[in-house]
Design an enzyme around this catalytic site. Structure first.
Site, short mmCIF file in Angstrom:
data_model
loop_
_atom_site.label_atom_id
_atom_site.label_comp_id
_atom_site.label_asym_id
_atom_site.label_seq_id
_atom_site.Cartn_x
_atom_site.Cartn_y
_atom_site.Cartn_z
N ASP A 146 -30.95 12.84 8.46
CA ASP A 146 -32.41 12.81 8.59
C ASP A 146 -32.86 11.35 8.43
OD1 ASP A 146 -34.92 14.02 8.90
OD2 ASP A 146 -35.21 14.29 6.74
N GLY A 153 -33.91 13.91 -1.54
CA GLY A 153 -32.89 14.92 -1.80
C GLY A 153 -33.27 16.32 -1.34
N ASP A 208 -28.10 7.28 0.48
CA ASP A 208 -29.39 6.67 0.87
C ASP A 208 -29.50 5.26 0.31
OD1 ASP A 208 -32.16 8.18 2.00
OD2 ASP A 208 -32.45 6.21 1.11
N LYS A 247 -31.61 13.94 13.12
CA LYS A 247 -32.95 13.60 13.62
C LYS A 247 -32.83 12.51 14.68
CE LYS A 247 -35.86 11.42 10.81
NZ LYS A 247 -36.63 11.50 9.59
N ASP A 280 -26.16 1.41 2.02
CA ASP A 280 -26.38 1.47 3.46
C ASP A 280 -25.12 2.04 4.14
OD1 ASP A 280 -26.60 0.89 6.16
OD2 ASP A 280 -27.47 -1.09 5.83
C1 LIG Z 1 -37.10 10.94 6.06
S1 LIG Z 1 -36.16 10.25 4.77
C2 LIG Z 1 -35.03 11.55 4.39
C3 LIG Z 1 -35.62 12.75 3.71
C4 LIG Z 1 -34.56 13.70 3.19
N1 LIG Z 1 -33.86 14.36 4.28
C5 LIG Z 1 -35.15 14.77 2.30
O1 LIG Z 1 -35.14 15.93 2.68
O2 LIG Z 1 -35.55 14.46 1.18
C6 LIG Z 1 -35.16 9.06 5.59
C7 LIG Z 1 -34.26 8.28 4.69
O3 LIG Z 1 -33.30 7.55 5.48
C8 LIG Z 1 -32.86 6.47 4.66
N2 LIG Z 1 -32.08 5.49 5.44
C9 LIG Z 1 -32.43 4.84 6.56
N3 LIG Z 1 -31.45 4.01 6.97
C10 LIG Z 1 -30.43 4.16 6.08
C11 LIG Z 1 -29.13 3.57 5.97
N4 LIG Z 1 -28.69 2.67 6.85
N5 LIG Z 1 -28.33 3.92 4.93
C12 LIG Z 1 -28.78 4.85 4.03
N6 LIG Z 1 -30.00 5.44 4.10
C13 LIG Z 1 -30.82 5.11 5.10
C14 LIG Z 1 -34.18 5.93 4.10
O4 LIG Z 1 -33.96 5.15 2.95
C15 LIG Z 1 -34.97 7.22 3.83
O5 LIG Z 1 -34.90 7.58 2.48
#
Ligand SMILES: C[S@@+](CC[C@H](N)C(=O)[O-])C[C@H]1O[C@@H](n2cnc3c(N)ncnc32)[C@H](O)[C@@H]1O
Length: 207
Positions: free
Chosen positions: A117, A55, A75, A157, A93
């Site tokens: 991200d 978050g 997420d 990203k 998802d």
């Molecule tokens: C680098 S982290 C994000 C960090 C966040 N921006 C922060 O500032 O706290 C990447 C996230 O992308 C999520 N993610 C990847 N594929 C996803 C999808 N298909 N649906 C939802 N979330 C996804 C992962 O679960 C992970 O928590």
């Protein structure tokens, strides 16, 4: 996580800064730096934050939009709620139909800004990971078509790799301007980059 990873994390100035300043993740500084430079998020904006756990970006977005705005965060992991009532978290998802429907319902209209991200879960098998990465990118593009308002912005990203030119071309077709950037808080050894795309041309579905 390895001992070395843990040690590196503790020595990381942004990790320490996040702890001190009460941000949920060091990633918060990436959005803070991007938004300071490009001035994308405005007071009262409706924001969709994809791949948002734990978050950190949502926290920065909430500060930027103020009480009049809205932040919808999605997420695979549960995102702990914030005190603010204008924050909605969806666990699931975002590439799947039920979650896409939940997002539309939560947004109650089109977003001014979409943040992504999201990182794909890596398998270590190059071909598989490239497909996963591309699928995730296409899902973000799909989100723009369904939920981003005309002239809206995207901060996303991306990973440098063989698909990068195709990704860049696709974003260029959808947005009037695009800047590729790496904020100072993004680790130098990481291949991640960020796109800041402005002037969404509108969904092809709306004709
Ligand atoms: C680098 S982290 C994000 C960090 C966040 N921006 C922060 O500032 O706290 C990447 C996230 O992308 C999520 N993610 C990847 N594929 C996803 C999808 N298909 N649906 C939802 N979330 C996804 C992962 O679960 C992970 O928590």
């Amino acid at each position: 996580m390895s001992k070395r990873w843990n040690q590196e994390r503790k020595e990381d100035p942004y990790y320490q800064k996040a702890k001190k300043e009460d941000y949920r993740s060091r990633a918060s500084y990436k959005l803070l730096q991007l938004n300071k430079k490009f001035k994308i998020i405005r007071k009262g904006d409706r924001i969709l934050d994809l791949g948002a756990a734990p978050g950190g970006w949502s926290q920065v977005a909430l500060e930027a939009v103020g009480e009049e705005g809205l932040v919808v965060a999605v997420d695979l992991q549960r995102i702990r709620p914030f005190e603010e009532e204008n924050f909605l978290a969806i666990k699931g998802d975002f590439t799947t139909t039920p979650i896409k429907e939940d997002i539309m319902e939560a947004l109650e209209g089109q977003a001014a800004v979409i943040l992504s991200d999201a990182s794909p879960k890596l398998s270590g098998i190059k071909d598989v990971d490239q497909i996963r990465s591309m699928d995730l990118f296409l899902a973000v593009m799909d989100m723009c078509d369904s939920n981003l308002r005309y002239n809206g912005s995207l901060i996303m990203k991306v990973f440098q790799g063989p698909q990068y030119p195709e990704i860049l071309q696709t974003v260029k077709k959808k947005f009037r301007t695009i800047k590729t950037t790496k904020p100072p808080s993004s680790r130098k050894k990481s291949v991640e980059m960020y796109f800041v795309a402005r002037g969404f041309r509108g969904s092809p579905r709306s004709g």
